[in-house]
Design a protein around this motif. Structure first.
Motif, PDB file in Angstrom:
ATOM      1  N   ASP A   1      50.942   6.544  25.964  1.00 29.59           N
ATOM      2  CA  ASP A   1      50.035   6.000  24.951  1.00 29.59           C
ATOM      3  C   ASP A   1      50.708   6.063  23.594  1.00 29.59           C
ATOM      4  OD1 ASP A   1      47.979   5.158  23.385  1.00 29.59           O
ATOM      5  OD2 ASP A   1      46.586   6.779  23.909  1.00 29.59           O
ATOM      6  N   ARG A   2      50.943   4.904  22.988  1.00 30.83           N
ATOM      7  CA  ARG A   2      51.609   4.863  21.689  1.00 30.83           C
ATOM      8  C   ARG A   2      50.759   5.516  20.604  1.00 30.83           C
ATOM      9  NH1 ARG A   2      55.571   0.877  21.403  1.00 30.83           N
ATOM     10  NH2 ARG A   2      56.803   1.025  23.318  1.00 30.83           N
ATOM     11  N   ASN A   3      49.452   5.551  20.759  1.00 31.77           N
ATOM     12  CA  ASN A   3      48.581   6.123  19.740  1.00 31.77           C
ATOM     13  C   ASN A   3      48.461   7.636  19.837  1.00 31.77           C
ATOM     14  OD1 ASN A   3      47.914   3.577  18.667  1.00 31.77           O
ATOM     15  ND2 ASN A   3      46.414   3.254  20.301  1.00 31.77           N
ATOM     16  N   LYS A   4      48.943   8.208  20.908  1.00 31.99           N
ATOM     17  CA  LYS A   4      48.876   9.654  21.084  1.00 31.99           C
ATOM     18  C   LYS A   4      50.103  10.266  20.451  1.00 31.99           C
ATOM     19  CE  LYS A   4      48.022  13.218  24.556  1.00 31.99           C
ATOM     20  NZ  LYS A   4      47.848  13.497  25.996  1.00 31.99           N
ATOM     21  N   MET A   5      49.934  10.821  19.253  1.00 32.41           N
ATOM     22  CA  MET A   5      51.064  11.298  18.476  1.00 32.41           C
ATOM     23  C   MET A   5      51.431  12.743  18.768  1.00 32.41           C
ATOM     24  SD  MET A   5      51.872   8.649  16.780  1.00 32.41           S
ATOM     25  CE  MET A   5      53.019   9.325  15.603  1.00 32.41           C
TER      26      MET A   5
ATOM     27  N   ILE B   1      59.988  11.112   7.651  1.00 31.47           N
ATOM     28  CA  ILE B   1      59.702  12.548   7.506  1.00 31.47           C
ATOM     29  C   ILE B   1      59.894  12.990   6.065  1.00 31.47           C
ATOM     30  CG2 ILE B   1      60.288  14.837   8.346  1.00 31.47           C
ATOM     31  CD1 ILE B   1      61.379  13.578  10.884  1.00 31.47           C
ATOM     32  N   VAL B   2      61.001  12.591   5.464  1.00 32.88           N
ATOM     33  CA  VAL B   2      61.285  13.013   4.092  1.00 32.88           C
ATOM     34  C   VAL B   2      60.218  12.497   3.139  1.00 32.88           C
ATOM     35  CG1 VAL B   2      62.905  12.748   2.180  1.00 32.88           C
ATOM     36  CG2 VAL B   2      63.759  13.259   4.466  1.00 32.88           C
ATOM     37  N   ASP B   3      59.825  11.250   3.292  1.00 31.75           N
ATOM     38  CA  ASP B   3      58.806  10.701   2.389  1.00 31.75           C
ATOM     39  C   ASP B   3      57.462  11.390   2.604  1.00 31.75           C
ATOM     40  OD1 ASP B   3      60.753   9.093   1.475  1.00 31.75           O
ATOM     41  OD2 ASP B   3      59.852   7.198   2.074  1.00 31.75           O
ATOM     42  N   TYR B   4      57.187  11.815   3.819  1.00 35.05           N
ATOM     43  CA  TYR B   4      55.959  12.589   4.069  1.00 35.05           C
ATOM     44  C   TYR B   4      56.003  13.896   3.294  1.00 35.05           C
ATOM     45  CZ  TYR B   4      52.458  15.257   6.720  1.00 35.05           C
ATOM     46  OH  TYR B   4      51.381  16.027   7.088  1.00 35.05           O
ATOM     47  N   ILE B   5      57.147  14.583   3.316  1.00 30.77           N
ATOM     48  CA  ILE B   5      57.283  15.841   2.580  1.00 30.77           C
ATOM     49  C   ILE B   5      57.185  15.594   1.082  1.00 30.77           C
ATOM     50  CG2 ILE B   5      58.834  17.762   2.107  1.00 30.77           C
ATOM     51  CD1 ILE B   5      60.000  17.363   4.916  1.00 30.77           C
ATOM     52  N   VAL B   6      57.852  14.552   0.598  1.00 27.24           N
ATOM     53  CA  VAL B   6      57.832  14.265  -0.836  1.00 27.24           C
ATOM     54  C   VAL B   6      56.423  13.882  -1.283  1.00 27.24           C
ATOM     55  CG1 VAL B   6      58.739  12.743  -2.615  1.00 27.24           C
ATOM     56  CG2 VAL B   6      60.257  13.639  -0.857  1.00 27.24           C
ATOM     57  N   ALA B   7      55.703  13.143  -0.447  1.00 27.96           N
ATOM     58  CA  ALA B   7      54.322  12.794  -0.788  1.00 27.96           C
ATOM     59  C   ALA B   7      53.462  14.049  -0.891  1.00 27.96           C
ATOM     60  CB  ALA B   7      53.755  11.834   0.255  1.00 27.96           C
TER      61      ALA B   7
ATOM     62  N   SER C   1      45.732  21.142  21.771  1.00 32.53           N
ATOM     63  CA  SER C   1      46.343  20.466  22.911  1.00 32.53           C
ATOM     64  C   SER C   1      45.491  19.291  23.348  1.00 32.53           C
ATOM     65  CB  SER C   1      46.513  21.438  24.086  1.00 32.53           C
ATOM     66  OG  SER C   1      47.325  22.505  23.706  1.00 32.53           O
ATOM     67  N   GLY C   2      46.146  18.238  23.754  1.00 32.32           N
ATOM     68  CA  GLY C   2      45.468  17.124  24.394  1.00 32.32           C
ATOM     69  C   GLY C   2      44.813  16.146  23.473  1.00 32.32           C
ATOM     70  N   SER C   3      44.996  16.249  22.203  1.00 38.08           N
ATOM     71  CA  SER C   3      44.364  15.320  21.271  1.00 38.08           C
ATOM     72  C   SER C   3      45.023  13.957  21.349  1.00 38.08           C
ATOM     73  CB  SER C   3      44.468  15.867  19.852  1.00 38.08           C
ATOM     74  OG  SER C   3      44.045  14.908  18.927  1.00 38.08           O
ATOM     75  N   THR C   4      44.216  12.918  21.218  1.00 37.00           N
ATOM     76  CA  THR C   4      44.778  11.570  21.211  1.00 37.00           C
ATOM     77  C   THR C   4      45.558  11.313  19.929  1.00 37.00           C
ATOM     78  OG1 THR C   4      42.970  10.787  22.578  1.00 37.00           O
ATOM     79  CG2 THR C   4      44.214   9.128  21.364  1.00 37.00           C
ATOM     80  N   PHE C   5      45.021  11.790  18.807  1.00 33.55           N
ATOM     81  CA  PHE C   5      45.709  11.622  17.538  1.00 33.55           C
ATOM     82  C   PHE C   5      46.323  12.953  17.134  1.00 33.55           C
ATOM     83  CE2 PHE C   5      42.352   8.490  17.651  1.00 33.55           C
ATOM     84  CZ  PHE C   5      43.059   7.334  17.397  1.00 33.55           C
ATOM     85  N   SER C   6      47.289  12.860  16.273  1.00 35.25           N
ATOM     86  CA  SER C   6      47.970  14.066  15.822  1.00 35.25           C
ATOM     87  C   SER C   6      46.981  14.980  15.122  1.00 35.25           C
ATOM     88  CB  SER C   6      49.121  13.698  14.894  1.00 35.25           C
ATOM     89  OG  SER C   6      49.777  14.841  14.441  1.00 35.25           O
ATOM     90  N   ASN C   7      47.002  16.243  15.505  1.00 40.01           N
ATOM     91  CA  ASN C   7      46.083  17.195  14.897  1.00 40.01           C
ATOM     92  C   ASN C   7      46.456  17.414  13.442  1.00 40.01           C
ATOM     93  OD1 ASN C   7      44.667  17.911  17.393  1.00 40.01           O
ATOM     94  ND2 ASN C   7      46.667  18.703  18.007  1.00 40.01           N
TER      95      ASN C   7
ATOM     96  N   GLY D   1      44.612  22.477   0.360  1.00 42.92           N
ATOM     97  CA  GLY D   1      44.431  21.377   1.302  1.00 42.92           C
ATOM     98  C   GLY D   1      45.663  20.522   1.437  1.00 42.92           C
ATOM     99  N   THR D   2      46.795  21.157   1.681  1.00 41.16           N
ATOM    100  CA  THR D   2      48.051  20.419   1.727  1.00 41.16           C
ATOM    101  C   THR D   2      48.000  19.335   2.792  1.00 41.16           C
ATOM    102  OG1 THR D   2      49.165  22.449   1.091  1.00 41.16           O
ATOM    103  CG2 THR D   2      50.540  20.676   1.951  1.00 41.16           C
ATOM    104  N   GLY D   3      48.188  18.115   2.379  1.00 47.32           N
ATOM    105  CA  GLY D   3      48.160  16.998   3.304  1.00 47.32           C
ATOM    106  C   GLY D   3      46.921  16.148   3.186  1.00 47.32           C
ATOM    107  N   ALA D   4      45.922  16.612   2.448  1.00 45.79           N
ATOM    108  CA  ALA D   4      44.705  15.817   2.293  1.00 45.79           C
ATOM    109  C   ALA D   4      45.028  14.532   1.549  1.00 45.79           C
ATOM    110  CB  ALA D   4      43.642  16.617   1.550  1.00 45.79           C
ATOM    111  N   GLY D   5      44.569  13.419   2.089  1.00 47.65           N
ATOM    112  CA  GLY D   5      44.821  12.127   1.477  1.00 47.65           C
ATOM    113  C   GLY D   5      46.144  11.511   1.851  1.00 47.65           C
ATOM    114  N   ILE D   6      46.957  12.209   2.612  1.00 46.76           N
ATOM    115  CA  ILE D   6      48.245  11.677   3.049  1.00 46.76           C
ATOM    116  C   ILE D   6      48.122  11.216   4.491  1.00 46.76           C
ATOM    117  CG2 ILE D   6      50.676  12.196   3.404  1.00 46.76           C
ATOM    118  CD1 ILE D   6      49.815  12.120   0.494  1.00 46.76           C
ATOM    119  N   ARG D   7      48.675  10.089   4.764  1.00 46.08           N
ATOM    120  CA  ARG D   7      48.580   9.531   6.114  1.00 46.08           C
ATOM    121  C   ARG D   7      49.246  10.460   7.122  1.00 46.08           C
ATOM    122  NH1 ARG D   7      50.957   3.748   8.251  1.00 46.08           N
ATOM    123  NH2 ARG D   7      49.918   3.754  10.256  1.00 46.08           N
ATOM    124  N   ASP D   8      48.587  10.628   8.243  1.00 45.82           N
ATOM    125  CA  ASP D   8      49.070  11.529   9.284  1.00 45.82           C
ATOM    126  C   ASP D   8      50.096  10.789  10.141  1.00 45.82           C
ATOM    127  OD1 ASP D   8      49.212  13.890  10.620  1.00 45.82           O
ATOM    128  OD2 ASP D   8      47.484  13.495  11.914  1.00 45.82           O
ATOM    129  N   VAL D   9      51.348  10.876   9.778  1.00 45.67           N
ATOM    130  CA  VAL D   9      52.396  10.096  10.455  1.00 45.67           C
ATOM    131  C   VAL D   9      53.269  10.953  11.354  1.00 45.67           C
ATOM    132  CG1 VAL D   9      52.454   8.412   8.591  1.00 45.67           C
ATOM    133  CG2 VAL D   9      53.991  10.365   8.519  1.00 45.67           C
TER     134      VAL D   9
END
Length: 1523
Positions: free
Chosen positions: A720-724, A866-872, A1094-1100, A1111-1119
């Motif tokens: 499943d491509r959507n299961k990250m 990955i780097v842009d996620y950290i910088v964001a 475990s077992g989540s369809t989307f990335s936890n 709240g580190t990561g709030a408002g940032i897309r979960d990539v």
């Protein structure tokens, strides 16, 4: 152009027969494996691939459970519209109704009909309805529908005693007194029986019923769709009903007295009896064989060892084959593989069509079927019947033919015998049992012959591809695209650019017969072997085998005890699961997984007695078990119970790379989202063993180990491509929190250190997946590292402007204050431990920055995500609100300096030595750089050296603050082209399969309200206002150390929440013994409970604020984490043919013939070269051959040894390919190295089998390209691979460096690299790994490297200080330098081995001295040549004893360059040529900072030619004047 003795051009292929040509010698081409064509990406389906047919029955499949057998005979009363002949057909269900009372005859006929249907499918409830009235018919029909529920009801109608159906669709029954015929509309029958149903119309004018039913059904379905929008779930449309009609609307049933009256029903329910009778009627047999004798054929229909059973077996195989080869795949699956009764009826319908068309009666069906009565296989049936019936007289004489009760045909025979007795005809005399020797029946050769035909098809070209046509595989429209739309290229044997469009051949007609042969013990092994050879042809063959119905037979064979079937069953199952992963459920249900688990657990069988090729078949078992565990918790449990994990763990040390690879992949699939298996694996030390595999010789094994580590760290291996994925390594409830944390960091750090310099892009991609998992779970640490990196970069720039004061070093202060918080009983250990941990995180962050500018586009794009996620996250963190923060300050005084500065030369990534040395001392093998003993000092060193390679970190921040892209996934090249501060370089050719897609951390999917989360405009407004908002918030009183501590505590709280969720899940769902594992399905809990990791369809995404409201990561897309394609790519191995030779090795193929021609051409060239080399030492070298005008300064040249190709690289990054015989440019492309660097080395590798271009540029990158010759029609130029060949590059002043110097040795696949470095690195092209690093013991750059010819491990290297050293790779590093010569007083431009004497070599320096050295002599040159005007370039011919040099350009000598060719063995100069430079003024500087010359010079490897590149861009090819 050279010509051979026959006058034919040497470059033209031979026109004679290839049959007499010798086999080509094995040549090992490097960088030509599948991983180099795909880089771990699954190959898209070829354009000819048909849409995958559904071999399984649809969810709403037909399942017949009840049947109504309606007989309207009204015996002794003829219907008014029927005029019977005299005599006429009278038998109904093989009973003559006139031989007994009518009511008795009706009962017997009803019983016989029921028994005949039971012979087709005994599990169905049959209800004979004899001469029903209207009310009885309605009641029975409605009762059957009520009992059947949603199952199928069979409605068989025999209307021989009532009028024909009317054109309006009415059939007839009786009133209660049998005085009237009552019409029944077909619409009423539809209402009574509902849907789904199967109808059999056995009456004259049956076509009226069929057509009327279709008309009513269409109307009814249309009304329901209009009124209710469709049928409710479980109910099928009436148009899905199946009908079989005996004849058309204008036809009557045949009335021949030799045939039964219900011939249509007889064909459908007792096909063997009617087929034998029909054969006797139409064929003359010897010995006066009669129909009565035919009815005495002994045996049982269900016993294939008897004559009758064998005939039934053959009949089934033939009718299945006729249907398979005539009908569409969907129709065949629906009618012949959905329901046993329906399959039997339609199989027998083919016989009805064949017989009844001989009597001008055409049976019909709905859905309609193409005619089959003239199919060629009916002749095979006639042959089999003939062979059987010819033995009947002997059988009847010597065998007891007493019929067995319960069989269909024997009941018919009993009725015939009874009729003969009643008519006074004496019965056929029976022999007395035991009086004579039993007759030995000769079984038919039908199946053996069909297997032979199938074998001939496979062995005689069945696997070969052909052009589309009547003999090719039938094509269907492929409406579904299984993959995204990458930049695809040519894969495997199918070349879409050559115009052939080859597709698989039409499958053999014998495929359904092979399926039937599996039922026979004597033929089973042979049939399985042939079936394995067939499915080996590719996925299309597997789909055909599944569609024909092979699956249930193969499943049952897993229970067979025979060891001889084991290898072939494993092979077939591997192919099936590679094509259709849904079979995992079947293997779990029937416990077939135990079969493969037992094989995998077998001990080593050296003699191969248990299973041949044991390691390969165990690898197949590991793949099968991994496929069972993938995305299937029950499959994971099953494998766990069978100790598959332990078996795979033990197989990680096997010598077979395929077994190691699939053992690692199986472990990865087993412990994905499975906390208890992860715990067990950690207890066994599995993660450490997998890290040990990262030094494996096979890149595929290294990638597989990283895949397994990735799933251990929380990545998803799902289809499943959507299961990250997400959730890290799970709960690890048996470890303490800090131990759990250190274990995750150690796994990612160990993988990073082992792989960061790997030459395979496939492996580097998998490393990014592992790191992304750690970034996901420990994002706070990476934010801190990014902040330190940013501040250190800012400090470095301020120091350059003398604006930095050491009192402003807040990173050092923040880190020290954070470390000072660890004041407990174990102060030193705790402080040291946290410093090591932070250093590990910074090492991984630095590697991410390295990989974000990786030369391979897909690796760089994933790292940029990955780097842009950290910088964001950094931009959103409290660091941006600190006093003095300059993240979004566009008035930064450094900006002007940054934008105007020249990009510095590439520097090495200084990985933090904290992991290896707790005191953080500098590494002695690195350039001497000042370092402090503090954490920030160590990190600062990494920043200083990494930032030079990755461009300014501030640019990355600014680009994120003002993104240029519209959605989440864009091409990284597009982003770079729109960024004003992007590195200035041209785009190199793309790889063959480029799935690189950048994912922005600021883009989100559409929200539930339908409004996009953020548009580019809204992002810009939000982020442009962010600086003002943060200026208002800077009054908050907190220190950088507070932010560091808060971020790290937030990460730890995230781990605690993960562990609490896992503990709650175990308490609520745990069951089973400690030796058995149970998988828990996470549920979304209400309240404060977190979802299970475990077992989540989307990335936890644990974005909830837990400390200080961060709240580190709030408002940032979960990539994150990234998703790997490695498993899907690896399983393609089991989709590719393994039993037959590759197309290149297949005699007669185009590729094979081409390689044979190339080998012969190459041998002829070498033979001519040897003869020409003797004369070339005496002849002048001044014959003009070609003049080429290139772009820029041609500073690097490379000749192809056999093809007329010359590769030219200019002073920047442009590479062009020329045909020097035609003076034509064939191709050109950009190498992609940054501005200010040059291509400093060029090679053409794999010249015997084609060619690839290997380029090395000054930033330390090696790139390889294929398809540079457009004349071969292989498509555009493609990057094969690229890697950083040298990390320890020392920055040199302009004109004092050599860039990246390489030497390629085709024999052995060794690449030596050095240059502006203190080491010479040896790379192995086969393993794509570095073998060793040899210290040069010199502070000067290496200027040239030359390997000894043959298999020797000796090579010579020259240096800028005039030193020449000889190395031996077999010795230890400190003893590797075996000779050192220092007579040169200036830069040694080149060094080359003597063409004939292996112990001698030549070197040339810029001051014009060329020296000849002998390893056996002393430290002085044995010969010296002094050249006037210095030396610019120098080379030695590989075959002839000559060398060539060009003079240097100087202010007094710049209008022309003198090219001098010397003989090595003779004192005289062979030729002197003045070549005009074409420049208008004396050059002030070298065109390249890495190449201290203005032109280039190179000999042809085999021709007596050399090429000179001038400053004006002119390349001249000059030859020897041979006699």
């Amino acid at each position: 152009m050279r010509r051979d003795d026959s006058g034919r051009d040497g470059d033209e292929p031979p026109t004679g027969s290839i049959a007499t040509l010798p086999d080509p010698s094995p040549i090992v081409p490097y960088w030509s494996a599948k991983r180099h064509l795909t880089c771990g990406n699954p190959v898209p389906a070829p354009p000819w691939a048909a849409r995958t047919p559904a071999w399984r029955a649809a969810p709403g499949k037909l399942k017949t459970s009840y049947a109504a057998l309606v007989l309207c005979l009204n015996i002794d009363v003829d219907p008014p519209d029927i005029v019977k002949t005299n005599p006429c057909a009278v038998l109904e269900c093989w009973v003559d109704p006139h031989t007994m009372p009518s009511h008795k005859a009706l009962e017997v006929i009803g019983q016989n009909l029921q028994h005949q249907f039971e012979g087709l499918s005994p599990k169905i409830t049959y209800k004979p309805i004899l001469d029903p009235s209207y009310d009885d018919l309605r009641r029975f029909c409605m009762t059957l529908r009520k009992q059947a529920k949603d199952d199928t009801v069979l409605f068989h109608y025999n209307g021989h005693g009532v009028p024909k159906p009317t054109p309006s669709g009415e059939l007839w029954c009786f009133n209660k007194n049998y005085t009237q015929y009552i019409p029944v509309s077909i619409a009423e029958v539809q209402n009574w029986l509902g849907s789904p149903c199967v109808y059999i119309w056995d009456c004259s004018a049956a076509g009226n019923l069929l057509q009327s039913f279709v008309n009513f059904a269409e109307r009814r379905d249309a009304d329901i769709n209009l009124m209710h929008g469709g049928y409710p779930e479980g109910m099928q449309p009436f148009m899905e009903s199946i009908q079989l009609a005996a004849c058309a609307a204008n036809e009557h049933l045949p009335s021949s007295p030799e045939l039964p009256a219900d011939i249509f029903t007889s064909c459908l329910t007792s096909p063997i009896d009617i087929a034998l009778r029909f054969f006797i009627m139409n064929h003359q047999l010897p010995n006066d064989i009669t129909a009565d004798m035919v009815m005495q054929v002994p045996g049982d229909l269900k016993d294939r060892r008897t004559p009758l059973g064998e005939l039934n077996w053959i009949f089934t195989a033939i009718t299945d084959t006729i249907a398979w080869t005539t009908f569409s795949r969907e129709l065949f699956t629906r009618l012949y593989r959905s329901d046993l009764l329906i399959a039997s009826l339609f199989r027998n319908f083919l016989l009805a069509e064949r017989i009844m068309k001989n009597y001008h009666c055409t049976p019909h069906t709905y859905p309609s079927l193409p005619p089959t009565n003239t199919h060629l296989l009916w002749a095979s049936w006639d042959l089999a019947v003939d062979a059987c019936l010819r033995q009947i007289p002997e059988i009847l004489k010597k065998a007891d033919t007493t019929p067995a009760s319960g069989t269909l045909s024997n009941r018919a025979r009993q009725q015939v015998q009874l009729a003969r007795q009643e008519k006074g005809v004496p019965p056929i005399p029976m022999p007395v049992p035991g009086t004579e020797k039993p007759y030995s029946y000769i079984f038919s050769r039908f199946f053996a012959d069909q297997l032979t035909a199938f074998e001939v098809w496979i062995s005689r070209g069945g696997s070969a591809l052909t052009k589309r046509g009547p003999l090719s595989l039938p094509m269907q429209t492929n409406g579904d695209q299984a993959f995204d739309s990458p930049e695809t290229g040519d894969i495997g044997e199918l070349d879409r650019n050559n115009g052939h469009h080859l597709v698989p051949r039409k499958p053999p007609d014998q495929l359904p017969i092979v399926l039937q042969v599996l039922l026979s013990q004597p033929h089973r092994l042979r049939a399985l072997i042939l079936l394995s050879q067939f499915v080996d042809l590719g996925p299309w063959a597997v789909h055909l085998a599944l569609a024909i119905g092979i699956f249930p037979y193969i499943s049952k064979l897993l229970q067979a005890a025979g060891g001889d079937l084991r290898p072939v069953l494993i092979f077939i199952w591997a192919r099936i699961l590679a094509v259709d992963s849904s079979c995992q459920v079947d293997l779990y249900t029937n416990q077939g997984y135990k079969y493969f688990a037992n094989v995998l657990a077998m001990q080593e069988d050296r003699k191969g007695a248990l299973i041949p090729n044991g390691s390969e078949h165990k690898a197949m078992c590991a793949f099968i078990l991994s496929a069972i565990a993938r995305d299937f918790p029950h499959g994971q449990d099953a494998c766990w119970r069978e100790r598959v994990f332990d078996s795979c763990y033990d197989r990680l040390d096997e010598p077979d790379f395929l077994l190691r690879q699939w053992s690692a992949l199986c472990i990865g699939q087993m412990w994905e989202n499975n906390d208890e298996i992860k715990v067990y694996g950690v207890d066994k030390g599995t993660q450490d063993k997998l890290i040990g595999l990262l030094s494996d010789e096979s890149p595929e094994v290294r990638a597989a180990a990283l895949f397994s580590l990735g799933t251990f760290m929380g990545a998803s291996g799902s289809t499943d491509r959507n299961k990250m994925g997400g959730g890290g390594s799970g709960t690890m409830f048996h470890l303490e929190e800090r131990t759990h944390f250190r274990m995750e960091v150690a796994v990612a750090t160990g993988a990073t250190l082992a792989i960061k310099e790997d030459a395979s892009p496939l492996v580097r991609k998998e490393l990014l997946v592992v790191i992304s998992c750690l970034v996901k779970e420990w994002r706070g640490y990476f934010v801190v590292c990014a902040w330190i990196y940013w501040e250190e970069d800012r400090k470095r720039k301020l120091e350059g402007l003398s604006l930095f004061h050491h009192d402003d070093d807040m990173t050092a202060q923040a880190v020290n204050e954070w470390l000072d918080t660890f004041k407990d009983d174990e102060e030193e250990n705790s402080r040291e431990e946290n410093r090591v941990v932070l250093s590990s995180f910074f090492t991984m962050f630095s590697v991410l920055l390295e990989l974000s500018v990786d030369p391979y586009q897909e690796v760089a794009t994933n790292a940029q995500t990955i780097v842009d996620y950290i910088v964001a996250l950094l931009l959103e963190s409290p660091f941006a609100r600190l006093e003095g923060s300059e993240f979004l300050n566009q008035a930064d005084p450094i900006a002007t300096f940054r934008n105007n500065q020249n990009r510095s030369r590439i520097a090495s990534l200084q990985s933090s030595p904290a992991l290896s040395n707790a005191s953080f001392s500098s590494s002695p093998s690195r350039p001497a750089l000042s370092r402090s003993d503090t954490m920030t000092g160590t990190i600062s060193t990494g920043v200083t050296n990494t930032i030079k390679r990755t461009s300014s970190f501030a640019n990355a921040l600014k680009n994120l603050a003002f993104p240029q892209y519209d959605d989440g996934r864009v091409s990284p090249n597009y982003v770079l082209s729109n960024r004003p501060d992007a590195p200035d370089y041209s785009r190199p050719p793309s790889p063959n399969l480029n799935f690189a897609q950048y994912t922005s951390p600021y883009s989100r999917p559409t929200t539930p309200t339908g409004r996009p989360w953020d548009t580019p405009q809204s992002q810009g407004k939000q982020l442009r206002g962010l600086a003002d908002e943060k200026e208002k918030q800077r009054s908050i009183d907190f220190q950088p150390s507070d932010v560091v501590e808060a971020l790290m505590e937030e990460d730890m709280e995230r781990l605690k929440a993960r562990r609490r969720a896992g503990a709650a899940s175990r308490r609520g769902h745990h069951h089973g013994s400690r030796h058995h594992h149970s998988h828990h399905h996470p549920q979304q809990n209400g309240g404060d409970a977190l979802p299970s990791p475990s077992g989540s369809t989307f990335s936890n995404d644990s974005n909830a604020s837990v400390i200080l409201g961060l709240g580190t990561g709030a408002g940032i897309r979960d990539v994150l984490p990234l998703k790997s394609r490695c498993y899907d790519w690896c399983l393609e191995y089991f989709k590719e043919p393994q039993m037959r030779q590759a197309e290149n090795d297949e005699p007669g193929s185009m590729q094979y013939n081409y390689q044979v021609w190339r080998q012969q051409r190459n041998e002829r060239v070498l033979a001519e070269t040897r003869s020409q080399a003797e004369h070339a030492e005496l002849c002048p070298w001044d014959r003009p051959v070609a003049t080429l005008q290139t772009s820029g300064h041609p500073l690097s040249l490379a000749f192809h040894a056999y093809d007329p190709h010359l590769v030219v690289a200019n002073e920047s990054d442009m590479i062009s390919v020329w045909d020097w015989t035609r003076k034509k440019r064939l191709n050109f492309f950009y190498n992609g190295n940054p501005r200010g660097t040059s291509v400093t080395s060029l090679h053409i590798i794999n010249q015997e089998v084609g060619a690839m271009i290997l380029s090395a540029s000054a930033e330390g990158i090696v790139r390889l390209y294929r398809n540079y010759d457009p004349d071969l029609g292989n498509g555009p130029v493609q990057m094969v691979s690229s890697f950083r060949a040298l990390n320890d590059v020392v920055t040199m002043k302009r004109g004092t460096g050599s860039g990246l110097v390489t030497d390629w040795k085709q024999q052995g696949g060794t690449l030596l690299v050095s240059g502006d470095s203190r080491v010479i690195r040896v790379w192995d092209a086969h393993t794509e790994n570095q073998i060793l690093d040899l210290d040069t013991n010199s502070d000067s750059p290496v200027t040239a490297i030359a390997s000894d010819q043959g298999s020797s491990t000796t090579f010579v290297a020259s240096f800028a200080d005039g030193t020449v050293k000889v190395f031996d790779r077999r010795l230890d590093e400190e003893d590797a330098i075996v000779r050192s010569y220092g007579e040169h007083q200036s830069w040694v431009q080149n060094v080359r081995w003597h063409p004939h004497l292996g112990a001698q070599f030549l070197s040339g320096s810029l001051d014009g001295e060329v020296m000849l050295w002998d390893l056996r002599a002393g430290k002085h040159a044995i010969k010296l040549w002094g050249l006037d005007n210095g030396l610019s370039a120098f080379d030695v011919h590989e075959q002839a004893r000559v060398f060539v040099s060009t003079s240097a350009l100087s202010p007094s000598n710049w209008r022309a360059q003198r090219t001098v060719v010397h003989s090595i063995s003779r004192p005289e100069v062979l030729s002197k040529t003045n070549i005009p430079t074409g420049v208008t003024s004396p050059p002030r500087d070298y065109p390249s900072p890495s190449i201290p010359r203005h032109g280039s010079l190179i000999f042809h490897p085999t021709e007596m030619l050399y090429s000179v590149g001038g400053p004006d861009g002119t390349v001249r090819v000059i030859g020897c004047k041979l006699p």
